[in-house]
Design a protein around this motif. Structure first.
Motif, PDB file in Angstrom:
ATOM      1  N   ALA B  43      43.756  16.545  50.968  1.00 58.09           N
ATOM      2  CA  ALA B  43      44.899  16.999  50.168  1.00 58.09           C
ATOM      3  C   ALA B  43      44.678  16.736  48.682  1.00 58.09           C
ATOM      4  CB  ALA B  43      46.170  16.305  50.645  1.00 58.09           C
ATOM      5  N   GLU B  44      44.155  15.544  48.361  1.00 60.63           N
ATOM      6  CA  GLU B  44      44.007  15.239  46.938  1.00 60.63           C
ATOM      7  C   GLU B  44      42.603  15.558  46.398  1.00 60.63           C
ATOM      8  OE1 GLU B  44      43.812  10.960  48.724  1.00 60.63           O
ATOM      9  OE2 GLU B  44      44.786  12.842  49.203  1.00 60.63           O
ATOM     10  N   LEU B  45      41.743  16.110  47.249  1.00 59.40           N
ATOM     11  CA  LEU B  45      40.383  16.414  46.815  1.00 59.40           C
ATOM     12  C   LEU B  45      40.368  17.762  46.115  1.00 59.40           C
ATOM     13  CD1 LEU B  45      37.656  15.011  47.008  1.00 59.40           C
ATOM     14  CD2 LEU B  45      37.162  16.386  48.993  1.00 59.40           C
ATOM     15  N   LYS B  46      40.536  17.738  44.827  1.00 57.04           N
ATOM     16  CA  LYS B  46      40.564  18.971  44.047  1.00 57.04           C
ATOM     17  C   LYS B  46      39.274  19.078  43.240  1.00 57.04           C
ATOM     18  CE  LYS B  46      44.554  20.883  44.890  1.00 57.04           C
ATOM     19  NZ  LYS B  46      44.407  20.390  46.276  1.00 57.04           N
ATOM     20  N   MET B  47      38.701  20.248  43.229  1.00 61.16           N
ATOM     21  CA  MET B  47      37.480  20.461  42.452  1.00 61.16           C
ATOM     22  C   MET B  47      37.827  20.879  41.025  1.00 61.16           C
ATOM     23  SD  MET B  47      34.847  19.624  43.852  1.00 61.16           S
ATOM     24  CE  MET B  47      34.734  18.730  45.362  1.00 61.16           C
ATOM     25  N   PHE B  48      36.809  20.894  40.185  1.00 58.49           N
ATOM     26  CA  PHE B  48      37.048  21.157  38.768  1.00 58.49           C
ATOM     27  C   PHE B  48      36.936  22.645  38.493  1.00 58.49           C
ATOM     28  CE2 PHE B  48      34.092  17.807  39.818  1.00 58.49           C
ATOM     29  CZ  PHE B  48      34.974  16.748  39.815  1.00 58.49           C
ATOM     30  N   GLU B  49      37.346  23.003  37.320  1.00 54.99           N
ATOM     31  CA  GLU B  49      37.405  24.421  36.955  1.00 54.99           C
ATOM     32  C   GLU B  49      36.027  25.068  37.035  1.00 54.99           C
ATOM     33  OE1 GLU B  49      38.525  27.157  33.213  1.00 54.99           O
ATOM     34  OE2 GLU B  49      38.764  25.004  33.002  1.00 54.99           O
ATOM     35  N   ALA B  50      35.008  24.335  36.604  1.00 60.94           N
ATOM     36  CA  ALA B  50      33.669  24.927  36.568  1.00 60.94           C
ATOM     37  C   ALA B  50      32.973  24.896  37.913  1.00 60.94           C
ATOM     38  CB  ALA B  50      32.820  24.187  35.535  1.00 60.94           C
ATOM     39  N   PHE B  51      33.579  24.277  38.900  1.00 60.69           N
ATOM     40  CA  PHE B  51      32.903  24.068  40.178  1.00 60.69           C
ATOM     41  C   PHE B  51      32.526  25.400  40.834  1.00 60.69           C
ATOM     42  CE2 PHE B  51      33.063  23.489  44.811  1.00 60.69           C
ATOM     43  CZ  PHE B  51      32.002  22.629  44.930  1.00 60.69           C
ATOM     44  N   ARG B  52      31.281  25.488  41.257  1.00 59.51           N
ATOM     45  CA  ARG B  52      30.801  26.747  41.827  1.00 59.51           C
ATOM     46  C   ARG B  52      30.975  26.750  43.335  1.00 59.51           C
ATOM     47  NH1 ARG B  52      25.373  27.945  38.257  1.00 59.51           N
ATOM     48  NH2 ARG B  52      26.299  27.428  36.272  1.00 59.51           N
ATOM     49  N   GLY B  53      32.165  27.068  43.771  1.00 56.92           N
ATOM     50  CA  GLY B  53      32.407  27.125  45.204  1.00 56.92           C
ATOM     51  C   GLY B  53      32.053  28.474  45.777  1.00 56.92           C
ATOM     52  N   GLU B  54      32.623  29.516  45.197  1.00 59.54           N
ATOM     53  CA  GLU B  54      32.330  30.888  45.620  1.00 59.54           C
ATOM     54  C   GLU B  54      32.785  31.794  44.481  1.00 59.54           C
ATOM     55  OE1 GLU B  54      34.836  32.204  48.818  1.00 59.54           O
ATOM     56  OE2 GLU B  54      36.438  30.896  48.186  1.00 59.54           O
ATOM     57  N   CYS B 110      24.428  34.416  48.401  1.00 64.91           N
ATOM     58  CA  CYS B 110      24.631  34.046  47.001  1.00 64.91           C
ATOM     59  C   CYS B 110      23.922  32.731  46.688  1.00 64.91           C
ATOM     60  CB  CYS B 110      26.125  33.907  46.742  1.00 64.91           C
ATOM     61  SG  CYS B 110      26.524  33.385  45.103  1.00 64.91           S
ATOM     62  N   THR B 111      23.253  32.692  45.537  1.00 66.09           N
ATOM     63  CA  THR B 111      22.588  31.456  45.130  1.00 66.09           C
ATOM     64  C   THR B 111      23.371  30.729  44.041  1.00 66.09           C
ATOM     65  OG1 THR B 111      21.268  32.787  43.668  1.00 66.09           O
ATOM     66  CG2 THR B 111      20.263  32.142  45.728  1.00 66.09           C
ATOM     67  N   PHE B 112      24.567  31.172  43.752  1.00 61.70           N
ATOM     68  CA  PHE B 112      25.452  30.509  42.787  1.00 61.70           C
ATOM     69  C   PHE B 112      24.809  30.394  41.409  1.00 61.70           C
ATOM     70  CE2 PHE B 112      26.488  29.065  47.026  1.00 61.70           C
ATOM     71  CZ  PHE B 112      27.803  29.458  47.091  1.00 61.70           C
ATOM     72  N   GLN B 129      37.264  27.417  43.819  1.00 61.10           N
ATOM     73  CA  GLN B 129      37.004  25.991  44.033  1.00 61.10           C
ATOM     74  C   GLN B 129      36.899  25.612  45.505  1.00 61.10           C
ATOM     75  OE1 GLN B 129      38.726  26.904  41.129  1.00 61.10           O
ATOM     76  NE2 GLN B 129      36.843  26.238  40.181  1.00 61.10           N
ATOM     77  N   GLU B 130      36.937  26.594  46.372  1.00 59.43           N
ATOM     78  CA  GLU B 130      36.838  26.328  47.812  1.00 59.43           C
ATOM     79  C   GLU B 130      35.426  25.834  48.141  1.00 59.43           C
ATOM     80  OE1 GLU B 130      39.124  26.627  50.281  1.00 59.43           O
ATOM     81  OE2 GLU B 130      37.530  25.948  51.611  1.00 59.43           O
ATOM     82  N   PHE B 131      35.325  24.779  48.912  1.00 59.88           N
ATOM     83  CA  PHE B 131      33.977  24.314  49.247  1.00 59.88           C
ATOM     84  C   PHE B 131      33.737  24.164  50.747  1.00 59.88           C
ATOM     85  CE2 PHE B 131      36.620  20.694  48.374  1.00 59.88           C
ATOM     86  CZ  PHE B 131      36.368  19.857  49.435  1.00 59.88           C
ATOM     87  N   GLU B 132      34.753  24.398  51.553  1.00 59.64           N
ATOM     88  CA  GLU B 132      34.550  24.284  53.003  1.00 59.64           C
ATOM     89  C   GLU B 132      34.230  25.671  53.544  1.00 59.64           C
ATOM     90  OE1 GLU B 132      38.326  22.542  53.606  1.00 59.64           O
ATOM     91  OE2 GLU B 132      37.498  20.549  53.807  1.00 59.64           O
ATOM     92  N   HIS B 133      32.953  25.998  53.550  1.00 54.35           N
ATOM     93  CA  HIS B 133      32.559  27.358  53.859  1.00 54.35           C
ATOM     94  C   HIS B 133      32.082  27.550  55.295  1.00 54.35           C
ATOM     95  CE1 HIS B 133      33.183  28.810  49.937  1.00 54.35           C
ATOM     96  NE2 HIS B 133      32.264  28.078  49.369  1.00 54.35           N
ATOM     97  N   ALA B 134      32.082  26.503  56.092  1.00 54.52           N
ATOM     98  CA  ALA B 134      31.512  26.636  57.425  1.00 54.52           C
ATOM     99  C   ALA B 134      32.343  27.579  58.282  1.00 54.52           C
ATOM    100  CB  ALA B 134      31.431  25.265  58.088  1.00 54.52           C
TER     101      ALA B 134
END
Ligand code: SF4
Ligand code: SF4
Lengths: 377, 158
Positions: B43-54, B110-112, B129-134
């Motif tokens: 819930a509190e795990l927020k990524m940053f603006e520049a984070f390359r999630g997708e 994608c290689t980000f 900022q999404e990082f749970e891609h499984a």
């Protein structure tokens, strides 16, 4: 029978069976898919023959078909632990070829990220090297501190390891507003931690016994084989590109190139430990003085290099990384040759581990700090 | 000879104890633990603006995006992760215009590198900022970035 004098030859005069074994491609201490074919006599290594190519991806050939900005993301995937330096080499090459002067701000940020990458890389090397020697604690301590650097990277560049943060003409985006504060906090923290590394591993008697006088590389051999970076400096070969051909903000900083003269595994270890201190010195000189300005100059949408040959080298964490481009004036390079430090460092493997025990081979390959994707490309 | 031997033994033991001291000092200081309890702290795990999630295409509240379907991102992508399918639409003025039908993004390839986002002339793309891609099925990793029924924002230059 011939009279022998030294102890080692005594052993070899006993009729030991000679045999050939493969170390790797799936061996935990080769840190990747490297296959070393060993010819052994008992426990003594007689021949080391590296077989590369297990993760050959043809990056050089691929780069001939894509544009210059696109090549950058492939250079990340060579030595992934010095991704930022590899990016920078391509960017500097393009900028020099087009005679573009990047803003001072870009130079400073690039250098800071270079040194952070070097620190993170040496931390990972330290923990993996300790683990190769059987010290599992070092692995957790090294990774714990490396994580702090990766968090800083993540905030600014968006990724932790392979960043693709450099673009020709500058940087992808500006730094995060907390960047300077966090780097300073990290330096303060790591200055306290680094002496612990020495207490844990450097002074350890088992570690010293296993590294001192093992795998001696003379200065002449280091030059002949082209061994650069900390491995070359451990043999007294002054080869730091940051000193010889300064780029980015390196002309503005004062730092020492630490050399060791003995050339054994322990010297290579000590060079890297000193480099961590020096990296922090460089960071401290730069972090407060980042000039204001833009993070990138405007480039043409299609970058074409003028016809000719270009070479640019940078100091990656493991040695001199060079990019050689032959351009025929098109938007894609005609030839894209990479000089990867690890390939040269691997070439010395047979030379320095001959006549050592097989356990010493692990220490030697650990001290050369090989990254396999960089070798295979 | 004997003296040196014992000196070596004792200095060796001392070096081991020095190392032990470091590990033990951490043992009694639980405040130095830095591991995160990952699935619990989602819930509190927020990524940053520049984070390359997708790569995502932001839409405004009227279901409008900024993509004109120019195809520059498709050209700039080094590995063909982006495919632009455009269609022809008759505008209010009666003229036929090319607009975006589907902006296909293949996350699996994608290689980000960020080139699509950097080169898009109308800033239509951004990092998510999404990082749970499984996922269980890899076809789920092929996404259409423009939402169903979305249109181009007014004022975006073509
Ligand atoms: S996302 Fe940007 S670059 Fe890609 S087609 Fe749309 S407007 Fe063009
Ligand atoms: S980030 Fe790079 S690889 Fe991914 S879609 Fe954009 S251009 Fe292609």
């Amino acid at each position: 029978m011939e009279q022998t004098t030294t102890k080692r030859e005594d052993i070899s005069s006993i009729d030991y069976q000679e045999f050939v074994i493969n170390m790797g491609p799936q061996h935990p201490s080769t840190h990747g898919v490297l296959r070393l074919m060993l010819k052994l006599k008992g426990e003594i290594v007689e021949v080391v023959q590296p077989h590369c190519g297990y993760i050959h991806r043809g990056i050089e050939k691929m780069c001939e078909h894509i544009t210059y900005p696109q090549t950058i993301h492939l250079t990340d995937r060579l030595d992934y632990l010095s991704a930022h330096m590899n990016n920078e080499a391509v960017c500097l090459l393009v900028e020099n070829a087009l005679q573009i002067e990047v803003p001072e701000r870009v130079k400073y940020i690039r250098t800071i990220l270079d040194e952070l990458t070097r620190l993170a890389s040496h931390q990972l090397w330290w923990c993996a090297f300790g683990m190769d020697m059987g010290a599992l604690t070092t692995f957790f301590y090294g990774l714990r501190d490396r994580e702090k650097i990766l968090d800083i990277f993540e905030k600014t560049t968006g990724s932790r390891l392979i960043q693709s943060f450099n673009v020709p003409g500058g940087l992808m985006n500006d730094i995060h507003k907390d960047f300077q504060k966090e780097v300073k906090e990290f330096i303060k923290y790591f200055r306290k931690i680094l002496p612990e590394y020495d207490q844990l591993l450097t002074g350890n008697v088992i570690f010293q016994q296993r590294t001192k006088d093992i795998g001696i590389l003379t200065k002449e051999d280091a030059i002949n084989f082209g061994v650069t970076g900390p491995s070359g400096r451990g043999s007294g070969f002054s080869c730091d590109v940051r000193k010889i051909a300064p780029y980015s903000a390196y002309p503005y900083v004062k730092f020492e190139e630490k050399l060791q003269t003995k050339g054994d595994t322990f010297s290579r270890y000590m060079v890297r430990m000193h480099e961590m201190w020096e990296s922090m010195n460089i960071l401290e000189q730069l972090i407060d003085n980042i000039p204001e300005g833009t993070h990138a100059v405007k480039m043409k949408p299609i970058i074409k290099l003028p016809e000719g040959e270009y070479y640019q080298r940078v100091e990656a964490s493991r040695g001199e990384f060079g990019v050689h481009v032959i351009s025929d004036g098109n938007k894609t390079p005609y030839r894209f040759k990479l000089r990867s430090p690890n390939f040269m460092n691997l070439s010395v493997m047979h030379h320095i581990s001959r006549n050592h025990k097989i356990a010493d081979l692990i220490a030697i390959s650990g001290s050369l700090d090989l990254v396999i994707p960089d070798i295979d490309r | 000879m004997i003296k040196e031997y014992f000196k070596d033994v004792f200095s060796g033991i001392a070096s081991l104890l020095r190392g032990m001291k470091v590990t033990l000092s951490y043992f009694v200081r639980p405040s130095t633990i830095i591991t995160q309890k990952y699935p619990e702290n989602r819930a509190e795990l927020k990524m940053f603006e520049a984070f390359r999630g997708e790569v995502v295409m932001p839409h405004n509240e009227n279901n409008e995006h900024k993509c004109t379907g120019c195809g520059i991102c498709e050209i700039n992508c080094p590995n063909g992760s982006i495919e632009i399918i455009s269609k022809f639409e008759v505008g209010e003025d009666g003229k036929k215009r090319k607009v975006i039908d589907q902006h296909i993004y293949r996350l699996a390839m994608c290689t980000f590198c960020g080139l699509c986002i950097k080169t898009c002339p109308s800033n239509a793309l951004a990092w998510g900022q999404e990082f749970e891609h499984a996922v269980f099925d890899r076809t789920k990793l092929t996404k259409v970035l423009n939402q169903e029924g979305s249109t181009v924002q007014k004022g975006v230059k073509e």
